[in-house]
Design a protein around this motif. Structure first.
Motif, PDB file in Angstrom:
ATOM      1  N   LYS A  89       0.835  -1.210   0.000  1.00 25.46           N
ATOM      2  CA  LYS A  89       0.000   0.000   0.000  1.00 25.46           C
ATOM      3  C   LYS A  89       0.868   1.257   0.000  1.00 25.46           C
ATOM      4  O   LYS A  89       0.621   2.208  -0.757  1.00 25.46           O
ATOM      5  CB  LYS A  89      -0.910  -0.015   1.227  1.00 25.46           C
ATOM      6  N   ARG A 145     -15.217   3.169  -3.991  1.00 24.52           N
ATOM      7  CA  ARG A 145     -15.320   1.945  -3.199  1.00 24.52           C
ATOM      8  C   ARG A 145     -16.743   1.775  -2.718  1.00 24.52           C
ATOM      9  O   ARG A 145     -17.368   2.718  -2.217  1.00 24.52           O
ATOM     10  CB  ARG A 145     -14.391   1.978  -1.994  1.00 24.52           C
ATOM     11  N   ASP A 160     -14.231  -4.689   5.372  1.00 27.15           N
ATOM     12  CA  ASP A 160     -13.090  -5.230   4.631  1.00 27.15           C
ATOM     13  C   ASP A 160     -12.505  -4.168   3.712  1.00 27.15           C
ATOM     14  O   ASP A 160     -13.234  -3.486   2.990  1.00 27.15           O
ATOM     15  CB  ASP A 160     -13.522  -6.453   3.801  1.00 27.15           C
ATOM     16  N   PHE A 161     -11.180  -4.060   3.714  1.00 26.26           N
ATOM     17  CA  PHE A 161     -10.483  -3.139   2.824  1.00 26.26           C
ATOM     18  C   PHE A 161      -9.405  -3.911   2.071  1.00 26.26           C
ATOM     19  O   PHE A 161      -8.756  -4.803   2.629  1.00 26.26           O
ATOM     20  CB  PHE A 161      -9.834  -1.988   3.609  1.00 26.26           C
ATOM     21  N   SER A 162      -9.232  -3.548   0.802  1.00 23.52           N
ATOM     22  CA  SER A 162      -8.197  -4.164  -0.026  1.00 23.52           C
ATOM     23  C   SER A 162      -7.445  -3.076  -0.782  1.00 23.52           C
ATOM     24  O   SER A 162      -7.890  -1.923  -0.844  1.00 23.52           O
ATOM     25  CB  SER A 162      -8.816  -5.163  -1.015  1.00 23.52           C
ATOM     26  N   ASN A 197      -5.581  -7.873  -2.938  1.00 18.70           N
ATOM     27  CA  ASN A 197      -4.418  -7.061  -2.588  1.00 18.70           C
ATOM     28  C   ASN A 197      -3.270  -7.277  -3.566  1.00 18.70           C
ATOM     29  O   ASN A 197      -2.180  -6.738  -3.362  1.00 18.70           O
ATOM     30  CB  ASN A 197      -3.942  -7.392  -1.168  1.00 18.70           C
ATOM     31  N   ASP A 205      -9.485  -1.273  -3.329  1.00 21.02           N
ATOM     32  CA  ASP A 205     -10.362  -0.200  -2.861  1.00 21.02           C
ATOM     33  C   ASP A 205      -9.701   1.164  -2.987  1.00 21.02           C
ATOM     34  O   ASP A 205     -10.351   2.159  -3.309  1.00 21.02           O
ATOM     35  CB  ASP A 205     -10.750  -0.439  -1.404  1.00 21.02           C
ATOM     36  N   PHE A 206      -8.401   1.225  -2.737  1.00 21.28           N
ATOM     37  CA  PHE A 206      -7.690   2.506  -2.782  1.00 21.28           C
ATOM     38  C   PHE A 206      -7.418   2.961  -4.212  1.00 21.28           C
ATOM     39  O   PHE A 206      -7.330   4.152  -4.482  1.00 21.28           O
ATOM     40  CB  PHE A 206      -6.373   2.396  -2.005  1.00 21.28           C
ATOM     41  N   GLU A 210     -18.480  -4.240   4.550  1.00 17.98           N
ATOM     42  CA  GLU A 210     -18.099  -2.857   4.802  1.00 17.98           C
ATOM     43  C   GLU A 210     -16.802  -2.736   5.593  1.00 17.98           C
ATOM     44  O   GLU A 210     -16.036  -1.789   5.423  1.00 17.98           O
ATOM     45  CB  GLU A 210     -19.234  -2.141   5.540  1.00 17.98           C
TER      46      GLU A 210
END
Length: 402
Positions: A116, A250, A239-241, A215, A244-245, A237
């Motif tokens: 990231k 998103r 969960d982030f990967s 990822n 998403d960025f 909601e």
């Protein structure tokens, strides 16, 4: 007594034994990274893999190291796929690593944070790169499993909110080793086709490990290179990967992605009804204004007739015409009298009138008038009188004084 051999021969023999062993040709090891060195000139990774009782040297060549989404660090627990061999030059027993994976949540999170940070430094998350989602898409591309619940959720939302939109599916695996290359290729294919107005990359909920494929750096770079607006809808909601960025938008769930990508049919219908009512009200207001103006003009027309407007003006016009005629006659009479006086004066001054009284004009042969004083004896002259002309010759010229 045993045969004497060289060190080179010994190392070569041991290496051949290790290389020919089928078990050692492809094994997986779990251990902790120590003494990690990234050789920046060659790009190779050198480190020690150890557990509580033993350690072994390891090397990961550049072509394999470049595929990692993170950089190993000392103390990180990992699982490696490798083969066992011997480095002949030093006789070093070591493993040659082809794949390396974080072992445990802590190491996986570290790998996530490293990737990231690197992609953010490269500018893949910049807000100015993100494109707006079209308000009323005609075709929605979906990258997800053909048999997953995410696809059915998206279809249900589209049929309820915006059935005018077509759904263009790019079926892929959403977990496992084949998932990352399939998803990245599907994003590029939908973008290159030019058919989709917006692309949704979706997967339903699952464990952290199930969602880890999103990822992957390959998916992130495919999303960044995509010219079509892209929505990430992976997991729930919380969960982030990495996707998403990078994505333009998103969504917390696949259903939410379908809602964000489409307008609400009922809301759009309400807008249309409101516009229709406003148009109708505006038209009625304009008609009322026209009717009021028309009624006012009719009332004015009844009070002002053409005869009443033209009558006084007609009498004035007739008086002006009579005055103009009278003035014209007076001017004409005055001009006629003046012309007659001028004609009488011109007649009295005419030399031809004098000739009528018995006088004559002297002219030379060319017809020019001659004074008597300029005549010469023997000169041929013409005498022009009233009604006749005589040719003469001068005999003598007598000049008189006084």
């Amino acid at each position: 007594m045993a045969d004497v051999i060289t060190i080179t021969a010994l190392n070569r023999y041991v290496k051949s034994l290790l290389d020919s062993d089928q078990v050692l040709g492809g094994i997986a090891l779990r251990g902790e990274v120590a003494n990690f060195v990234h050789h920046y000139k060659s790009g190779h990774y050198y480190f020690t893999l150890r557990d509580e009782r033993a350690s072994v040297k390891a090397v990961m060549f550049r072509q394999d190291a470049q595929r990692l989404a993170f950089t190993p660090q000392d103390g990180m627990r990992v699982i490696v796929r490798c083969r066992v061999s011997l480095y002949e030059a030093t006789g070093s027993f070591q493993v040659y690593v082809s794949d390396l994976f974080p072992d445990g949540v802590g190491a996986a999170q570290l790998a996530f944070e490293q990737l990231k940070a690197r992609l953010e430094t490269e500018g893949l998350f910049r807000p100015e790169h993100k494109r707006p989602i079209p308000a009323r898409p005609g075709c929605i591309g979906v990258v997800t499993s053909a048999t997953g619940a995410a696809l059915q959720d998206i279809r249900n939302v589209l049929s309820r909110r915006w059935p005018l939109a077509k759904l263009l599916l790019a079926p892929v695996n959403v977990q496992g080793e084949l998932a990352a290359p399939e998803i990245s290729r599907a994003i590029a294919a939908l973008d290159g086709s030019g058919r989709a107005d917006v692309i949704i990359v979706a997967r339903g909920g699952g464990s952290r490990e199930d969602l880890w494929v999103f990822n992957d750096e390959r998916i992130a770079r495919a999303a960044y290179a995509c010219k079509t607006p892209l929505i990430s809808a992976v997991g729930h909601e919380i969960d982030f990967s990495i996707l998403d960025f990078v994505a333009d938008l998103r969504a917390p769930t696949p259903s939410a992605a379908a809602e964000l990508a489409t307008p609400d049919r009922e809301a759009e219908l309400q807008k249309i009804c409101s516009l229709f009512a406003n148009i109708h009200e505006n038209m009625q207001t304009r008609l009322d204004l026209c009717y009021n103006k028309f009624n006012t003009l009719c009332a004015r027309q009844a009070s002002i007739s053409p005869a009443g407007i033209c009558g006084p003006r007609q009498h004035r016009l007739e008086a002006l015409a009579a005055a103009a005629r009278k003035s014209g006659r007076s001017v004409l009479a005055a001009k006629s009298a003046r012309v007659e006086r001028g004609a009488a004066l011109a007649h009295s001054l005419s030399p031809y009138a004098v000739l009528g009284r018995g006088y004559a004009l002297l002219q030379d042969e060319t017809g020019r008038c001659l004074p008597v004083a300029r005549l010469e004896p023997g000169q041929q002259i013409l005498l022009l009188g009233s009604g006749a002309r005589a040719a003469c010759r001068v005999e003598r010229v007598e000049h008189r004084e006084g």
